[in-house]
Scaffold this active site. Structure first.
Site, PDB file in Angstrom:
ATOM      1  N   GLN A   1       0.842  -1.202   0.000  1.00  0.00           N
ATOM      2  CA  GLN A   1       0.000   0.000   0.000  1.00  0.00           C
ATOM      3  C   GLN A   1       0.872   1.246   0.000  1.00  0.00           C
ATOM      4  O   GLN A   1       1.913   1.287   0.642  1.00  0.00           O
ATOM      5  CB  GLN A   1      -0.862  -0.027   1.268  1.00  0.00           C
ATOM      6  CG  GLN A   1      -1.810   1.127   1.434  1.00  0.00           C
ATOM      7  CD  GLN A   1      -2.719   0.920   2.652  1.00  0.00           C
ATOM      8  OE1 GLN A   1      -3.149  -0.188   2.926  1.00  0.00           O
ATOM      9  NE2 GLN A   1      -2.993   1.984   3.364  1.00  0.00           N
TER      10      GLN A   1
ATOM     11  N   HIS B   1       2.955   6.794  15.780  1.00  0.00           N
ATOM     12  CA  HIS B   1       2.012   5.715  15.518  1.00  0.00           C
ATOM     13  C   HIS B   1       2.712   4.384  15.259  1.00  0.00           C
ATOM     14  O   HIS B   1       3.814   4.343  14.730  1.00  0.00           O
ATOM     15  CB  HIS B   1       1.159   6.053  14.293  1.00  0.00           C
ATOM     16  CG  HIS B   1       0.423   7.336  14.429  1.00  0.00           C
ATOM     17  ND1 HIS B   1       0.232   8.188  13.375  1.00  0.00           N
ATOM     18  CD2 HIS B   1      -0.173   7.939  15.502  1.00  0.00           C
ATOM     19  CE1 HIS B   1      -0.453   9.250  13.780  1.00  0.00           C
ATOM     20  NE2 HIS B   1      -0.698   9.120  15.061  1.00  0.00           N
TER      21      HIS B   1
ATOM     22  N   LYS C   1       7.752   0.518   6.923  1.00  0.00           N
ATOM     23  CA  LYS C   1       7.412   1.664   6.075  1.00  0.00           C
ATOM     24  C   LYS C   1       8.654   2.187   5.372  1.00  0.00           C
ATOM     25  O   LYS C   1       9.757   2.157   5.919  1.00  0.00           O
ATOM     26  CB  LYS C   1       6.821   2.797   6.918  1.00  0.00           C
ATOM     27  CG  LYS C   1       5.527   2.442   7.606  1.00  0.00           C
ATOM     28  CD  LYS C   1       5.050   3.569   8.498  1.00  0.00           C
ATOM     29  CE  LYS C   1       3.750   3.183   9.189  1.00  0.00           C
ATOM     30  NZ  LYS C   1       3.338   4.219  10.157  1.00  0.00           N
TER      31      LYS C   1
ATOM     32  N   TYR D   1       4.373   7.429   1.852  1.00  0.00           N
ATOM     33  CA  TYR D   1       5.031   6.244   2.394  1.00  0.00           C
ATOM     34  C   TYR D   1       4.373   4.958   1.927  1.00  0.00           C
ATOM     35  O   TYR D   1       3.196   4.908   1.640  1.00  0.00           O
ATOM     36  CB  TYR D   1       5.107   6.294   3.918  1.00  0.00           C
ATOM     37  CG  TYR D   1       3.784   6.383   4.652  1.00  0.00           C
ATOM     38  CD1 TYR D   1       3.229   5.261   5.261  1.00  0.00           C
ATOM     39  CD2 TYR D   1       3.106   7.591   4.753  1.00  0.00           C
ATOM     40  CE1 TYR D   1       2.028   5.350   5.959  1.00  0.00           C
ATOM     41  CE2 TYR D   1       1.918   7.684   5.453  1.00  0.00           C
ATOM     42  CZ  TYR D   1       1.382   6.553   6.048  1.00  0.00           C
ATOM     43  OH  TYR D   1       0.194   6.652   6.723  1.00  0.00           O
TER      44      TYR D   1
ATOM     45  N   ASP E   1      -3.727  11.963  19.342  1.00  0.00           N
ATOM     46  CA  ASP E   1      -2.289  11.846  19.590  1.00  0.00           C
ATOM     47  C   ASP E   1      -1.889  12.470  20.924  1.00  0.00           C
ATOM     48  O   ASP E   1      -1.000  11.960  21.613  1.00  0.00           O
ATOM     49  CB  ASP E   1      -1.488  12.464  18.446  1.00  0.00           C
ATOM     50  CG  ASP E   1      -1.518  11.598  17.179  1.00  0.00           C
ATOM     51  OD1 ASP E   1      -1.966  10.440  17.249  1.00  0.00           O
ATOM     52  OD2 ASP E   1      -1.100  12.101  16.118  1.00  0.00           O
TER      53      ASP E   1
END
Length: 187
Positions: free
Chosen positions: A46, A61, A71, A131, A169
């Site tokens: 993805q 995260h 990533k 990313y 967050d």
């Protein structure tokens, strides 16, 4: 391309070869064989992209196993300060963070293996952040670390700019209280 190891095992800085002339530039943002030869054997499934304003801090995260994500991150336009925190129990750098500036001009990338929390702050007026992920999003596995954790003491490089952070967050736990189930692979 040039690949540089960071002080955190598995976290790699990648500087692709950029071909520039009076018309603009060209570079390979991902080429499976070349990255595999550099030790990145990840199968990405993805691509994601976000646009943020100056002072925005996104992160820190991560997703719990078995939904963790490796990533490959980069900035298409603008500048960010990108941060990865080692969450792998047994790692010699467990609980340490590494940060570097990524920008649309330099084309540098950061490969973040599974077992790291990730976030960034926007240093330019706006930034487009892209990313690749090797695993899909899973809401039940999603976790965060508080960006203001005094134990981590991350300097988000915003100087006099007030950080813009989501409520979610800001409510994230500190490192000492965070749930994590990653183990350091010594192989």
């Amino acid at each position: 391309m040039k690949v540089t190891e960071t002080p955190l095992p598995g976290l790699l800085i990648i500087e692709p070869r950029v071909f520039a002339d009076s018309r603009g530039y060209f570079f390979e943002a991902w080429q499976e064989e070349r990255y595999r030869d550099a030790g990145i054997n990840t199968v990405f499934i993805q691509d994601n992209e976000s646009k943020s304003s100056r002072g925005v801090v996104r992160g820190l995260h991560y997703q719990m196993e078995p939904w963790s994500q490796a990533k490959l991150v980069r900035v298409v336009e603008g500048r960010v300060f990108d941060v990865a925190v080692d969450l792998r129990k047994g790692s010699p750098t467990f609980g340490r963070w590494f940060g570097l500036e990524l920008g649309g001009e330099s084309k540098k990338q950061l490969f973040i293996p599974r077992g790291f929390a990730h976030g960034f702050s926007v240093l330019s007026e706006t930034a487009v952040f892209a990313y690749k992920c090797d695993n899909g999003y899973n809401r039940d596995a999603e976790r965060s670390l508080n960006i203001n954790d005094p134990q981590l003491a991350i300097d988000w490089m915003l100087n006099d700019v007030k950080p813009i952070v989501s409520e979610k967050d800001l409510a994230a736990p500190y490192f000492a209280d965070a749930e994590m189930n990653f183990k350091f692979d010594t192989q």
